[in-house]
Motif scaffolding. Structure first.
Motif, short mmCIF file in Angstrom:
data_model
loop_
_atom_site.label_atom_id
_atom_site.label_comp_id
_atom_site.label_asym_id
_atom_site.label_seq_id
_atom_site.Cartn_x
_atom_site.Cartn_y
_atom_site.Cartn_z
N ILE A 189 -17.14 -46.72 5.19
CA ILE A 189 -17.02 -45.62 4.33
C ILE A 189 -15.45 -46.00 3.55
N HIS A 190 -15.28 -45.65 2.48
CA HIS A 190 -14.24 -46.19 1.66
C HIS A 190 -12.92 -45.82 2.35
N ALA A 191 -12.64 -44.73 2.96
CA ALA A 191 -11.56 -44.27 3.61
C ALA A 191 -11.30 -45.56 4.83
N VAL A 192 -12.13 -46.04 5.56
CA VAL A 192 -12.26 -46.90 6.30
C VAL A 192 -11.89 -48.39 5.70
N LEU A 193 -12.44 -48.65 4.72
CA LEU A 193 -12.08 -49.78 3.92
C LEU A 193 -10.64 -49.88 3.35
N TYR A 194 -9.86 -48.49 3.28
CA TYR A 194 -8.63 -48.61 2.81
C TYR A 194 -7.82 -48.88 3.97
N ARG A 195 -8.12 -48.23 5.28
CA ARG A 195 -7.45 -48.62 6.57
C ARG A 195 -7.31 -50.13 6.86
N ASN A 196 -8.39 -50.88 6.47
CA ASN A 196 -8.60 -52.23 6.61
C ASN A 196 -7.49 -52.98 5.74
N THR A 197 -7.19 -52.36 4.55
CA THR A 197 -6.52 -52.98 3.53
C THR A 197 -4.91 -52.35 4.43
N MET A 198 -4.73 -51.35 4.73
CA MET A 198 -3.19 -51.15 5.52
C MET A 198 -3.22 -52.01 6.85
N ASP A 199 -4.05 -52.12 7.52
CA ASP A 199 -3.90 -53.29 8.52
C ASP A 199 -3.62 -54.34 8.08
N ALA A 200 -4.27 -55.05 6.91
CA ALA A 200 -3.79 -56.50 6.49
C ALA A 200 -2.76 -56.58 5.99
N LEU A 201 -2.05 -55.41 5.59
CA LEU A 201 -0.58 -55.43 4.84
C LEU A 201 0.35 -55.16 6.02
N GLY A 202 -0.14 -54.90 7.32
CA GLY A 202 0.74 -54.71 8.40
C GLY A 202 1.15 -53.33 8.23
N LEU A 203 0.39 -52.39 7.77
CA LEU A 203 0.78 -51.09 7.97
C LEU A 203 0.21 -50.07 8.81
N ASP A 204 0.77 -48.89 8.94
CA ASP A 204 0.00 -48.01 10.14
C ASP A 204 -1.15 -47.27 9.42
N GLY A 205 -2.38 -47.51 9.69
CA GLY A 205 -3.48 -46.97 8.82
C GLY A 205 -3.77 -45.63 9.60
N ARG A 206 -3.17 -44.97 10.52
CA ARG A 206 -3.61 -43.70 11.25
C ARG A 206 -3.39 -42.64 10.11
N TYR A 207 -4.29 -41.85 10.02
CA TYR A 207 -4.49 -40.68 9.14
C TYR A 207 -2.91 -39.80 9.42
N ARG A 261 -4.36 -60.61 -4.66
CA ARG A 261 -4.95 -62.20 -4.55
C ARG A 261 -3.49 -63.10 -5.19
N ARG A 262 -3.19 -62.59 -6.23
CA ARG A 262 -1.89 -63.29 -6.36
C ARG A 262 -0.67 -63.37 -5.57
N LEU A 263 -0.41 -62.23 -4.54
CA LEU A 263 0.48 -62.46 -3.72
C LEU A 263 -0.13 -63.05 -2.36
N GLY A 264 -1.24 -63.54 -2.60
CA GLY A 264 -1.68 -64.45 -1.25
C GLY A 264 -2.34 -63.74 -0.21
N LEU A 265 -2.83 -62.26 -0.58
CA LEU A 265 -3.42 -61.52 0.34
C LEU A 265 -5.00 -61.84 0.08
N GLY A 266 -5.64 -61.45 1.43
CA GLY A 266 -7.09 -62.05 1.54
C GLY A 266 -8.16 -60.67 1.53
N ARG A 267 -9.17 -61.11 2.01
CA ARG A 267 -10.52 -60.06 1.68
C ARG A 267 -10.42 -58.78 2.40
N GLN A 268 -9.36 -58.98 3.49
CA GLN A 268 -9.36 -57.59 4.36
C GLN A 268 -8.68 -56.71 3.55
N ALA A 269 -7.64 -57.07 2.85
CA ALA A 269 -6.78 -56.55 1.83
C ALA A 269 -7.51 -55.84 0.68
N THR A 270 -8.16 -56.85 0.09
CA THR A 270 -8.66 -56.46 -1.08
C THR A 270 -9.86 -55.70 -1.16
N GLY A 271 -10.56 -55.93 0.18
CA GLY A 271 -11.98 -55.30 0.09
C GLY A 271 -12.36 -53.88 -0.57
#
Ligand SMILES: [Fe+2]
Ligand SMILES: [Fe+2]
Length: 348
Positions: A189-207, A261-271
């Motif tokens: 689910i795209h919203a779930v992929l977005y939560r993965n991005t937030m997790d990767a950036l150390g953010l709170d992915g709760r709705y 990617r320029r900032l060194g973030l990986g696939r969990q962030a960019t997915g």
């Protein structure tokens, strides 16, 4: 890369945010009590396209149709007093959208598909280019938080449009929505992929976790989708908005992924962003030709509304991008400071 499962936080319910002015003061006070009649603050003239108090109030009214809030009685969703307030807020917002974006030359042109393509090709503020080339990590995190207001409910507003479409238009909308909701896989689910991005950036992915920080100009870009989705008379605008949103999404998301990617973030962030480069290069054609094409075949009188939806969305999205770029240019964070009541209320 962390596992892409759908965790418990996906199902959590947000708490009511802090009020931002007289309208949200009155509304939130009412919502914490039993459903009943209440009076709400009247009018201070603010810009109904961006006003903090107006757009938070409208966002909260709409949220009762999505997941609601912890501590708020679910029966508020359809309470007549709530509907009255929502109607007044929508009236102000829609009038401002039509005044600012409804009178463009594009609305007089007969070739809707060509006009939509023209609207999608307009160059707006260079937000995604800035994120690709120049943004620092703090700005990228700001941006990801801002977008969470929509992305954690991505495609939900358009689901309201499904029963309002028929035949080929319904099939086209469903085809897009099926992808947005993971093509049968909850972890996609795209919203779930977005939560993965937030997790990767150390953010709170709760709705709804960051609702207090998200300012009016960004909330407005979510409210416009909820408004288009929840009103059958605006189904043409919903189709037009979705077409230009899909047509502009692949390139913008590609640029954001490159910035990450320029900032060194990986696939969990960019997915999330990588997925949209692929998905939206198909969705754009489905939305433009199959959805809009069928809507107009069924009811040619909706042409002006299709173009209004596209112009209003593009204009509002441009204003939100400009807001972010201006704040960053001044060296300020784009997010609100919690507890600070900003803006003026503006219910007419
Ligand atoms: Fe998506
Ligand atoms: Fe899409």
């Amino acid at each position: 890369m962390s596992s892409a499962s759908v965790g418990p936080s996906e199902h959590e319910i947000a708490v009511l945010p802090e009020p931002r002015g007289p309208v949200t003061e009155d509304l939130f006070h009412a919502l914490t009590g039993r459903p009943g009649d209440f009076t709400c603050a009247q009018v201070v003239e603010g810009d109904a396209l961006v006003d903090d108090d107006l757009h938070l109030a409208l966002y909260v009214c709409y949220e009762l149709h999505y997941r609601g809030f912890s501590g708020v009685d679910d029966r508020w969703e359809w309470h007549p007093a709530l509907m009255r307030l929502r109607g007044r807020l929508e009236e102000r917002f829609e009038a401002a959208l039509r005044e600012r974006f409804g009178g463009s030359e594009a609305l007089d042109k007969p070739d809707v598909v060509a006009t939509l393509t023209g609207i999608a090709n307009q160059s707006g503020p260079p937000l995604s280019r800035y994120l690709r080339d120049d943004a620092g990590l703090a700005e990228m995190r700001d941006y990801v938080i801002q977008r969470s207001a929509y992305q954690l409910k991505e495609a939900d507003p358009h689901a309201w449009g499904i029963p309002r479409m028929t035949g080929k238009a319904k099939t086209a909308l469903l085809e897009i929505e099926f992808d947005e909701f993971g093509s049968g896989r909850a972890e996609r689910i795209h919203a779930v992929l977005y939560r993965n991005t937030m997790d990767a950036l150390g953010l709170d992915g709760r709705y709804g976790a960051y609702l207090d920080l998200i300012p009016g100009p960004i909330l407005a870009t979510v409210n416009i989708m909820s408004m288009f989705g929840l009103h059958r008379r605006l189904r043409g605008a919903l189709a037009g908005h979705l077409a230009v949103a899909e047509m502009t999404s692949a390139l913008a998301n590609k640029q954001v992924a490159e910035g990450m990617r320029r900032l060194g973030l990986g696939r969990q962030a960019t997915g999330f962003f990588d997925e949209h480069v692929i998905a939206d290069s198909v969705h754009d054609m489905i939305a433009l030709h199959d959805l809009v094409g069928a809507v107009l075949e069924q009811d040619p009188s909706l042409a002006a509304e299709v173009l209004f939806g596209a112009s209003a969305w593009t204009g509002l999205d441009g204003m939100s991008a400009e807001y972010l770029l201006n704040r960053w240019a001044e060296g300020d964070p784009s997010l609100r400071t919690p507890g600070r009541a900003a803006g003026t209320s503006s219910v007419g």
